[in-house]
Structures are given as structure tokens and as C-alpha cells.
Design an enzyme around this catalytic site. Structure first.
Site, PDB file in Angstrom:
ATOM      1  CG  HIS A 156      39.608  43.264  38.149  1.00 42.17           C
ATOM      2  ND1 HIS A 156      38.446  43.544  37.459  1.00 42.17           N
ATOM      3  CD2 HIS A 156      40.606  43.830  37.427  1.00 42.17           C
ATOM      4  CE1 HIS A 156      38.727  44.231  36.369  1.00 42.17           C
ATOM      5  NE2 HIS A 156      40.040  44.419  36.331  1.00 42.17           N
ATOM      6  CG  ASP A 357      34.632  37.187  45.093  1.00 44.57           C
ATOM      7  OD1 ASP A 357      35.681  37.468  44.496  1.00 44.57           O
ATOM      8  OD2 ASP A 357      33.869  36.268  44.727  1.00 44.57           O
TER       9      ASP A 357
END
Length: 455
Positions: A156, A357
Site C-alpha cells: 500500500h 505516498d
């Protein structure tokens, strides 16, 4: 139909299903949880000795199985290698990487314990889906124990290029662990390509070929329509009315991030300060609310970050505040996803400016929360995975505080027609790359793979 076995570091407590923070794993996996599911992982509890026997709970057709960690496991596996070595490395923060061989061995030992606790719970036709950087070696240990079921892994967070990843002493072993999986999923094509580059250099022969062919880029998403409805409803809550009343007609700028050095919060605060310095017309006309729940407080870098943000908040408010106006509202406790949805809906600017991110679902949630007739503007870091699809946002380099300040100014001045056009484009992409689509695409790819022989 085969049962889905989800494995993650933490398992959500069933009673708190509707109190997730924005962007949680439970949110994006909701589509996958509709069938027969076993969700296995750490309970979040620590004890003198790790628990060997799982504790079970159920909600609907989902069974949750959790084990406790010992204090030593927590220290080495979680606070140690996972969050002092892997987390900064995978976010390109090489100067923050701290590697201790004992912590790495503890990380592997805990993954071995997870595998040993999970194996007796498996059925022959299960499909296993393992999540995130805490559990990279888990598939390897399941195979060692004779697991023949299909196993997928999804990362993720970002995956860096070889020049960064190879800094880690066990880089080759970890890439080999990832090559154990039938499918390895990444958020972006860049992350997948970086992994393939590492596999191409660090592995050989059949293992290398499999790692390259098994890797896919499938972006995580949200249920945009459901979040939009949540935001519309939440706008009417007492808390939303309190926030609106406190603004006294000022425009709201909002950020919502876990307190983490990857989120670019010091740079964001500096950009806001520069906005007030260079565009004095916004003084007493805007209010910036930054929500930053504390996390990993036993890691020194996180404590240092909080102190830095505390100082910056005092500096900005001390410089610009008036007796009836506090420019920066900074809070370090979390809010429920529902409450955040209502706050997002009334914000003229959403600031999502991480230094790096994996995806950043808060960016999508901010867009989904907007009033279609009068939407706000998303200022988005080019280094968030979401920027690959949300290119109708105001995309910025978060290291350039002047550019971020100007993007906020541009967003505050943007005509409604342009704001609506950008919002329509962004919402279309969010609905295309939804959480349901992500689940279906990954599980379809995993289901279609051929069973591999266990050596």
C-alpha cells in the site's frame, strides 16, 4: 466458492466498523468482505509472551482471528525493522533508515509466528491476500510450512528504485520473499517498474522471471458515491455546525493526515505561513485546520516531528494571529471518517501534500465530499500515488513551499466554473478507480494464476 483469507498487520475491531479514520484498510477492503472471509492479524495487544492461539470474533460472514505480540516481537518487528527500516526506506527517506540485524531477525521471526498461527486455520481452496510491508516474508514462511493455496500480496506504500532499495542490507532476501507470491500488487506503474528493476538485478533465473511477470499495478480507490452521501449527511451534524459557526464566514483550508514525516506537514505549515506573508488579503479571511492524529510515539522520529510542528504552530499563530482570529488550528487527535467527511465538504481548499505516498485516499475523499454546485479545490503533491490519476487537481512539488502557497492562492481565487470542471474530471476518475474495482481486479488476477509447486 473459495474463501478469501485477508492477512494484515492489524485487524479492525468489528464493533468499531463505522469509526474508521479516513483512508483505512478496512474501508477499501469493504467490497472484498461481502463473501466468506477470514481476516487474520495482530490484535494490537502486547503481552509478556506472544499468544500462540488466535482469538476469534465474527461480523456477518467475516471471521476475525487475532493473536497478541510479545513485547520483544513488538519492539523488533513493528517499532523496529518495519517502522525504523522499511517505512523510511520505502518512502525514499534514506537518511532516516536505522538498520539493526537483531531487529531484522525479530521481524522475520514474527512473520514466521504469524505463518504458524495461520496455517491450521486454512482450507485447501482458500485464496490468501496479504497486505503491506509488515508482512513481506509471510508468504515465504507459509510456503515453507507447505501452503499450496494461491497467495497474493499488495503493497500500500511506495516502492523505491534499486538505488534506494539496495541500501538495505537484506534487500536481496526481501525481493526473494516477494517473488514467493503468485501476484504482487503495487499502487502505481512507477512502483511496479521499480520492483521489476530490483528483481531484475537482485534475483536470477526462474525466480527473477516470475517476480517480473507476477507484478501488477492496480490503484486503490474509494466508494466515491457513498462518501459523497456521508459528507452531505455529516454536514448537518452538531460538530459541523460548530465548525461553521467558528469560521465566522472565513474560508476553510483543511488537511487530514496521520502525524508522520512522510506527509510533509512542516513544509505545508511553512507554505501556509508564506501565503499569509505574501498575500496579506487572506489574513483574517481564511482558517487552516490541520488534523494530525499521533502515531508511533515510541519511535523517536515521530516525537521529534510533533515537537517541530508544535513550534511551527506557535510561530505562525504568534506572528499572524489577531485577538479574534487564530490562523492555524492544529489538533493531534483523530476524528471519525463520517465527521471528517462533513468537514471536507465545507472546505474551500484541501491540502494533500505528502513528500511521498503510496496512493493517499484522503485526496479522493476530499473530492468526493464536495458540493457539486460549489466544489472546493484540491492541492495535491505530485509524489502521492493519487496524482497519477487526479491530474485535474492543482498538482505541486511539496518541497517548493512558494509553489504550494501560490497553488492555495490560485485555488482560493479560482472561478466557480473552473472549480466545477476540475471537480467533474476528478470525480469521474474516482468512480472509475473505485475500491470495488481494485478488489475485483486484484482478486481476478490472483484467481486466474496457476497453482505453483511447493518445493
Amino acid at each position: 466458492m473459495a474463501r478469501l483469507v485477508i492477512v494484515s498487520n492489524r485487524v479492525p475491531v468489528p464493533a468499531k466498523k463505522r469509526e474508521q479514520q479516513a483512508g483505512g484498510l478496512a474501508v477499501v477492503l469493504e467490497e472484498a468482505l461481502k463473501g466468506d472471509v477470514l481476516w487474520f492479524g495482530w490484535s494490537g495487544r502486547r503481552s509478556a509472551e506472544a499468544s500462540a492461539e488466535p482469538v476469534f470474533a465474527t461480523r456477518g460472514s467475516t471471521t476475525f482471528a487475532t493473536i497478541d505480540l510479545s513485547e520483544a516481537d513488538y519492539r523488533d518487528y513493528y517499532a523496529g525493522f518495519a517502522n525504523r527500516s522499511l517505512w523510511p526506506l520505502l518512502h525514499y527517506r534514506t537518511g532516516l533508515v536505522a538498520f539493526l540485524r537483531d531487529e531484522y531477525q525479530g521481524y522475520r521471526a514474527t512473520n514466521r509466528k504469524f505463518a504458524a498461527a495461520l496455517m491450521p486455520l486454512l482450507r485447501p481452496d482458500d485464496i490468501i491476500w496479504i497486505h503491506d510491508y509488515h508482512l513481506i516474508p509471510l508468504g515465504h514462511y507459509l510456503r515453507e510450512l507447505g501452503c499450496r493455496q494461491k497467495i497474493g500480496f499488495f503493497l500500500h506504500i511506495p516502492f523505491p528504485p534499486l538505488s534506494v532499495f539496495d541500501i538495505l542490507p537484506p534487500a536481496r532476501e526481501l525481493i526473494g520473499d516477494l517473488a514467493t507470491y503468485d501476484v504482487v500488487g503495487f499502487q502505481t506503474h512507477e512502483d511496479r517498474d521499480n520492483f521489476q528493476g530490483c528483481a531484475g538485478r537482485l534475483l536470477a533465473g526462474e525466480q527473477r522471471a516470475h517476480a517480473v511477470s507476477a507484478s501488477v499495478a492496480i490503484p486503490v480507490g474509494i466508494d466515491g458515491k457513498a462518501f459523497a452521501q456521508m459528507a452531505k449527511t455529516s454536514r448537518m451534524t452538531a460538530e459541523s455546525h460548530r465548525l461553521k459557526h467558528s469560521l465566522v464566514g472565513r474560508k476553510l483550508i483543511i488537511g487530514a493526515d496521520r502525524l508522520d514525516y512522510s506527509k510533509g506537514l512542516p513544509q505545508r505549515f511553512e507554505a501556509y505561513s508564506e501565503l499569509l506573508e505574501t498575500h496579506a488579503q487572506y489574513r483574517e479571511k481564511v482558517s487552516f485546520l490541520q488534523i494530525a492524529p499521533r502515531s508511533r510515539e515510541d519511535v523517536s522520529e515521530y516525537r521529534d516531528l510533533k515537537r517541530s510542528l508544535d513550534r511551527l504552530t506557535g510561530k505562525i499563530n504568534g506572528k499572524f494571529a489577531e485577538f479574534d482570529w487564530v490562523p492555524l488550528r492544529y489538533m493531534t487527535h483523530g476524528l471519525s471518517r463520517k465527521l471528517l467527511a462533513g468537514f471536507f465538504r465545507m472546505a474551500a481548499i484541501g491540502l494533500v501534500t505528502p513528500l511521498r505516498d503510496g496512493m493517499n485516499l484522503v485526496a479522493m475523499e476530499y473530492i468526493a465530499a464536495q458540493d457539486p454546485e460549489d466544489p472546493g479545490v484540491l492541492v495535491l503533491s505530485r509524489f502521492a500515488g493519487a496524482a497519477a490519476s487526479l491530474d485535474a487537481a492543482l498538482v505541486v512539488n511539496p518541497f517548493d513551499t512558494s509553489a504550494v502557497a501560490e497553488a492555495i492562492h490560485q485555488g482560493l481565487m479560482m472561478p466557480k466554473e473552473e472549480r466545477r470542471a476540475r471537480w467533474l474530471s476528478l470525480m469521474d476518475r474516482i468512480e472509475q478507480d473505485s475500491a470495488a474495482s481494485w478488489c475485483r481486479r486484484f482478486l481476478a488476477r490472483l484467481s486466474d494464476t496457476k497453482l505453483r509447486a511447493v518445493s
